[in-house]
Scaffold this motif. Structure first.
Motif, short mmCIF file in Angstrom:
data_model
loop_
_atom_site.label_atom_id
_atom_site.label_comp_id
_atom_site.label_asym_id
_atom_site.label_seq_id
_atom_site.Cartn_x
_atom_site.Cartn_y
_atom_site.Cartn_z
N ARG A 1 0.83 -1.20 0.00
CA ARG A 1 0.00 0.00 0.00
C ARG A 1 0.86 1.26 0.00
NH1 ARG A 1 -1.51 3.91 2.94
NH2 ARG A 1 -0.16 3.24 4.64
N ALA B 1 -5.03 3.27 -1.82
CA ALA B 1 -5.81 2.03 -1.80
C ALA B 1 -6.83 2.11 -0.67
CB ALA B 1 -4.89 0.84 -1.61
N LEU C 1 -3.44 -5.86 -4.22
CA LEU C 1 -2.47 -4.77 -4.11
C LEU C 1 -1.23 -5.06 -4.94
CD1 LEU C 1 -2.79 -4.14 -0.27
CD2 LEU C 1 -3.38 -2.48 -2.05
#
Length: 467
Positions: A179, A190, A227
């Motif tokens: 992230r 995110a 991610l």
């Protein structure tokens, strides 16, 4: 070597891929151009010494080069095609199919593509209404074949992902480093949001707002993967675009699917960097549960990653993998080496992959033997779907297998007497399976004379004459 290796087409393709003339390649190999010409025309076998030179000079993996060099369509696939009722009466002998696969691999690929298109046209006649035959090249089959051509291993992606994944590695969780990297390096925030905000998608990148939205219903390991996937799209954009361009997909839709597949590959490689993952596999004896804990991944992610360990000089156990639903539909099929089942059909019912659904959450192991005498150690277990939803369906099953020669390296094979344990005979699609006394046979064997006798009934519903 116990048998002669005639590898002319692979040698010729290697030379052409590197834009070398016969004179140039012969000079680097220390042989005469005429001898190289004989090798390429299969008039001379490739020697062990020459294979070693190829490995040294051109970074060739000797095993895959000698075994098939990544050719998509081999003799088994051609045999399956020519067993079709449309072609079976031709009686094409096995040796001719072998010669076609080995000496004219591009033609063999073309035959396989035409056959796949024929099967697709029978399933969906509307696809040919516009007269464009390319509509019959289904995206999933094209991408699946392309991936298998490369044995599900991409050195450039591996190297880039290993560098990035190593820098982001965190023993607690990869989610936070991923992230932060998205935010700091690419200005992408995110956020986890309710499924209602996303509709029928599980993740979405809003380029205008530089916002990456992840469904709250995704399981934790799948959030991490999401991610890593978004980071791969950003970090490796030029590399991914170049790889797709080099693959030359037949239409933009297939190109997008290939791009997504390669980004998925990169995401797994970021979460599980090659060197560290291989070291853990060997230390943990390929225990899937322990590897899941080590890398914060789920069973499917680990299983997929196990099929990618083909780096020259640092190879893992060469696994094949299938993912199926309870109805038998195959949604994933990968192999780090040869795949022992049908390319165009499903799996053999005697393989206990489907039995995993009756033992949900448990590991089901089995020794199987294909008609050519090769034995494999296999593992099957159920997995949850990535997203928690009433509409996402029930369980899936993943099957993993490897040649029995590697089974001693696996923790799940401990306690097995690999020499004396029961072995289940399996086969390819029923139409080409040579096994006579099989009670599971669903269709008569193509090109074989039936041996039905109305005065007696056999175990197999379709007994046939051997030979």
């Amino acid at each position: 070597m116990s048998s002669k290796l005639f590898l002319g087409h692979r040698l010729r393709r290697l030379r052409r891929d590197r834009a070398l003339s016969q004179t140039d390649m012969a000079a680097t190999l220390g042989i005469s151009p005429s001898y190289l010409n004989h090798l390429e025309r299969n008039q001379r076998p490739v020697t062990a010494a020459l294979l070693l030179k190829l490995a040294e000079l051109y970074d060739v993996d000797v095993r895959s080069f000698a075994a098939g060099g990544g050719t998509r369509t081999g003799p088994d696939e051609l045999a399956e095609i020519f067993s079709d009722a449309l072609l079976a009466d031709l009686g094409v002998p096995r040796y001719e199919l072998t010669e076609l696969a080995h000496n004219s691999p591009a033609v063999a690929d073309a035959v396989a593509r035409l056959y796949a298109a024929l099967k697709e046209s029978a399933r969906s006649p509307s696809l040919t209404a516009g007269g464009d035959a390319r509509a019959l090249v289904t995206p999933e089959n094209w991408v699946r074949d392309y991936i298998q051509q490369h044995r599900n291993h991409y050195p450039a992606l591996e190297e880039a992902a290993e560098t990035l994944g190593g820098a982001l590695s965190d023993p607690l969780s990869m989610q936070e480093p991923l992230r932060r990297r998205l935010k700091d390096a690419w200005g992408i925030s995110a956020r986890v949001v309710s499924q209602g905000e996303l509709g029928n998608v599980s993740q979405l990148f809003d380029a205008d707002r530089r916002l990456f939205l992840i469904s709250s219903q995704l399981r934790p390991e799948n959030r991490t993967f999401a991610l890593a996937y978004q980071l791969a799209l950003a970090e490796f954009a030029p590399l991914l675009e170049r790889m797709v361009a080099e693959a030359a997909p037949p239409d933009p839709g297939i190109g997008q699917l290939l791009h997504m597949s390669l980004a998925n590959y990169a995401a797994g490689a970021i979460m599980m960097p090659y060197g560290r993952f291989l070291k853990a596999c060997e230390a943990m004896r390929y225990s899937i549960d322990r590897l899941c804990g080590e890398f914060g991944a789920n069973v499917e992610q680990i299983a997929h990653r196990l099929t990618t360990l083909s780096r020259p000089g640092a190879r893992g156990v060469p696994f094949f993998m299938l993912r199926v639903d309870p109805a038998g539909n195959i949604s994933k099929r990968y192999a780090g080496d040869q795949f022992p089942f049908s390319r165009f059909g499903g799996t053999c019912p005697r393989w206990n992959l489907h039995a995993a659904f009756q033992a949900a959450g448990q590991v089901v192991t089995q020794l199987i033997e294909t008609p050519d005498g090769h034995r494999y150690f296999t593992v099957a277990r159920t997995i949850d779907r990535p997203i928690k939803s009433d509409l996402s369906g029930g369980l899936l099953a993943v099957g993993l297998g490897c040649d029995i020669a590697h089974a001693h390296k696996l923790s799940c094979a401990e306690g097995y007497d690999l020499e004396r344990a029961p072995v289940t005979p399996v086969g390819p699609a029923c139409a080409i399976c040579p096994r006579i006394d099989c009670g599971y046979r669903a269709t008569p064997p193509a090109g074989r004379m039936l041996a039905v006798d109305r005065t007696r009934k056999t175990i197999s519903p379709y007994p046939f004459v051997a030979g």
